[in-house]
Every structure is written in C-alpha cells, then in structure tokens.
Design an enzyme around this catalytic site. Structure first.
Site, mmCIF file in Angstrom:
data_model
loop_
_atom_site.group_PDB
_atom_site.id
_atom_site.type_symbol
_atom_site.label_atom_id
_atom_site.label_comp_id
_atom_site.label_asym_id
_atom_site.label_seq_id
_atom_site.Cartn_x
_atom_site.Cartn_y
_atom_site.Cartn_z
ATOM 1 N N HIS A 173 -42.943 -12.146 126.024
ATOM 2 C CA HIS A 173 -42.742 -13.086 124.899
ATOM 3 C C HIS A 173 -43.924 -14.068 124.793
ATOM 4 O O HIS A 173 -43.774 -15.278 124.983
ATOM 5 C CB HIS A 173 -41.432 -13.838 125.144
ATOM 6 C CG HIS A 173 -40.848 -14.487 123.943
ATOM 7 N ND1 HIS A 173 -41.535 -15.405 123.177
ATOM 8 C CD2 HIS A 173 -39.634 -14.370 123.371
ATOM 9 C CE1 HIS A 173 -40.754 -15.813 122.194
ATOM 10 N NE2 HIS A 173 -39.591 -15.195 122.288
ATOM 11 N N ASP A 217 -39.469 -13.783 111.804
ATOM 12 C CA ASP A 217 -38.845 -13.231 113.018
ATOM 13 C C ASP A 217 -38.620 -11.742 112.765
ATOM 14 O O ASP A 217 -37.648 -11.362 112.114
ATOM 15 C CB ASP A 217 -37.529 -13.973 113.306
ATOM 16 C CG ASP A 217 -36.965 -13.641 114.682
ATOM 17 O OD1 ASP A 217 -37.564 -12.796 115.385
ATOM 18 O OD2 ASP A 217 -35.921 -14.221 115.050
ATOM 19 N N GLU A 278 -45.191 -10.376 120.518
ATOM 20 C CA GLU A 278 -44.483 -10.022 121.743
ATOM 21 C C GLU A 278 -44.394 -8.505 121.881
ATOM 22 O O GLU A 278 -43.764 -7.846 121.070
ATOM 23 C CB GLU A 278 -43.079 -10.635 121.689
ATOM 24 C CG GLU A 278 -43.084 -12.105 121.249
ATOM 25 C CD GLU A 278 -41.722 -12.599 120.727
ATOM 26 O OE1 GLU A 278 -40.696 -11.977 121.060
ATOM 27 O OE2 GLU A 278 -41.695 -13.590 119.991
HETATM 28 C C1 BG6 Z 1 -37.895 -14.143 119.598
HETATM 29 C C2 BG6 Z 1 -36.702 -13.696 118.816
HETATM 30 O O1 BG6 Z 1 -38.365 -13.095 120.395
HETATM 31 O O2 BG6 Z 1 -37.524 -15.235 120.432
HETATM 32 C C3 BG6 Z 1 -36.157 -14.866 118.013
HETATM 33 O O3 BG6 Z 1 -37.037 -12.619 117.950
HETATM 34 C C4 BG6 Z 1 -35.853 -16.048 118.924
HETATM 35 O O4 BG6 Z 1 -34.990 -14.473 117.310
HETATM 36 C C5 BG6 Z 1 -37.095 -16.379 119.725
HETATM 37 O O5 BG6 Z 1 -35.466 -17.151 118.141
HETATM 38 C C6 BG6 Z 1 -36.908 -17.519 120.713
HETATM 39 O O6 BG6 Z 1 -35.810 -17.296 121.535
HETATM 40 P P1 BG6 Z 1 -35.359 -18.381 122.587
HETATM 41 O O7 BG6 Z 1 -34.126 -17.842 123.242
HETATM 42 O O8 BG6 Z 1 -36.485 -18.546 123.555
HETATM 43 O O9 BG6 Z 1 -35.110 -19.645 121.798
#
Ligand code: BG6
Length: 302
Positions: A173, A217, A278
């Site tokens: 991520h 997203d 990601e």
């Molecule tokens: C992304 C998702 O990978 O991560 C999104 O596609 C999400 O939907 C984002 O909002 C952040 O996620 P988190 O759990 O770290 O707030």
C-alpha cells in the site's frame, strides 16, 4: 566490512521499534517493526520519497497512515469470504509487530552501488491471540526490503505451514510523496479494466493516463503485468513500479472529504502531496495449498 573506509559501508541501526539503513551514497530507509511498515525512503540529498501523515500513529496502536503498509490476508473487508470475514480492514499484518530477521549487504569500494536488504518475519507463532482467533491458519511471511541507490524493492514470501489450503489477498500500500496532485499522471494503466470503488464498484475501462481531480479509489487489472506503472509529475518521471506476481494495481487518493474524515490524516490538505499506487493480488483470491509458498513484489525505480 574490514578494509573499507566507514563511509563506504552500509550503516544499519536497529532498536526495539525500527530498523534504519543508510547507503554509502546517502540514500536511506526506515522500517517500523509495527507492520514492517517502510516509513521513510530518502534520496541522497535527504528528500523524502514517501508520504507519511504528520498524525500517523507509530506506537503500534494503529496501522501507519503513510509509507508502505503491507496488506494481508484480506484487502479491504470481505464479508462474503467466510475465512477472512472477521478480519479488520486490510488484515492483521499491518497491525502486527514483526521480527527483524537480519540484513545482507553488497558493498562497493566505489561507494556508488552498495545495497542493503532487510528481512522481516511474521508467522502464526508471532501474531497475537486475537488475530489467531480471527484467522486460524498456519502461515509464515518473510518480507524483504532492498535499498539500492536508485530503487527500492519490497517483496513478500507467503508460506502455508498448515495441512489445509488457505486463500489470501495481499498488497503493498505505497503512499508516494508528490509535489502537486493536479500535475500528476499515472501511466501504464491505459485500456486496463478497473473496479471503481467510488462509483458503486462499477466495472470500467481506463482511457489514457490516470489523472486525479477528486476522490479516486480504483482496483485496476492491467492486461499486461510486465508494463511498468509510472507516476510522473509535470511531465517528469518520478517513480516507475515494476511488479512481480502482483496482478492488480490500486490507485487511491482520498481528496478533501475523505481526508477530513480520517483522524490520522494530517495535514488535512496533505492529499495534494500524496498518491497511493498499490501493487497487489486483490481482485481475486490466491489459493495456497498446504506446504506451498507464494512470492510477489515490486521494484520502485526513480
Ligand atoms: C485503499 C483502499 O487501498 O486503502 C481504500 O482501496 C481505502 O478503499 C484505503 O480507503 C485506505 O484504507 P485504510 O484502512 O488505511 O484507511
């Protein structure tokens, strides 16, 4: 390394909570044991390449908002996938304390091409009881973070140590730091099919480069996994991502309102300075038979 002057050596420091490495050429990284999250990647002039929220929790109380959190064994939540349905968003790996397994370095007398690889581990034996209860499979993960003067590689090996198969999703991520989101283009996703998570999960097809002018997203599934995904700003290449065995690419920017809604997202206009691109295996489930291992990773070049 005996015989080399200190400035020609990779300098690694390690305490209870993080591991840092500095190359002789000056580039450096920092990896938090919480989540094995890469929280910093700097060029030789000290410029940060990853975006990290000023309100990110680095004390283990929450997943890190920024850097490179590692998603496993579920992407988002999966209420309809029974074995992972009870897990928190993006799984437990980013919220677990990993072990530092060790380092390997390649030195150079010319100071220009030394590199370092840091290895981290997480397994059934080391996750907490709560996570074990929610996902009762026997597994081990080895996550390797390799820094060279012009690239960062992050790779994962997932092993099924149990006697029954399991299904997982995984994703790197990465929060990239950029100067101005309105000048950013992501290429390499032209013609790719994607799921638009901000438009009722509709299936769409990308036309041309991806640009960001609002909340984005999306889960892309590019037809050719070999094509690098390139983030450029004002026409200049900033990052080139080459994927290994990670068939999907998520592009995420929370924009104004979502950023407002995240308590750990600071400054609130920080969405202008970040883009998440990601690399992952998230659209489908990857099945791992008992005793088998899966390997995937990304190389980010600058
Ligand atoms: C992304 C998702 O990978 O991560 C999104 O596609 C999400 O939907 C984002 O909002 C952040 O996620 P988190 O759990 O770290 O707030």
């Amino acid at each position: 390394t005996p015989g080399l002057p200190p400035q020609a050596q990779v300098n690694i420091t390690h305490d209870n909570s993080r591991v840092s490495a500095v190359l002789p050429s000056g580039e450096c990284i920092e990896v938090l044991l919480h989540g094995a999250t890469v929280t910093s990647w700097k060029d030789r002039a000290g410029n940060e390449r990853l975006w990290l929220s000023e309100a990110a929790k680095l004390d283990g109380s929450k997943a890190v908002r920024g850097g490179i959190p590692l998603v496993f064994p579920v992407f988002g939540t999966a209420p309809d996938h029974e074995p992972t349905s009870k897990l928190p968003q993006h799984g437990f790996a980013r919220n677990s304390r990993w072990d530092f397994l060790g380092k390997s370095t390649t030195e150079s007398s010319g100071q220009t091409d030394a590199s370092v690889k840091l290895d981290f581990g997480l397994s059934t034996a080391t996750i907490d009881d709560e996570a074990k209860k929610l996902w009762p499979f026997s597994f081990s993960l080895i996550y390797s973070v390799t820094l060279t003067p012009d690239a960062l590689r992050t790779g994962i090996v997932i092993t099924n140590d149990g006697d029954q198969p399991f299904e997982f999703q995984t994703l790197l991520h990465t929060y990239f730091r950029i100067g101005d989101i309105t000048k950013v283009k992501v290429s390499g996703l032209e013609e790719a099919a994607y799921i638009d998570k901000v438009d009722g999960a509709k299936e769409k097809q990308q036309a041309g480069d991806v640009t960001i002018a609002g909340e984005v997203d999306r889960v892309y599934h590019p037809a050719s996994p070999e094509t690098p995904v390139v983030v450029s700003e004002s026409g200049e290449m900033k990052f080139s991502i080459v994927r290994d065995n990670l068939g999907d690419v998520v592009v995420w920017n929370p924009w104004v309102e979502k950023a407002q809604g995240m308590g750990d997202f600071e400054p609130k206009d920080g969405y202008r300075n970040m883009i998440c691109v990601e690399a992952g295996a998230v659209k489908a489930w990857t099945k791992l038979e008992a005793g088998d291992a899966y390997e995937g990773g990304q190389i980010i070049s600058v």
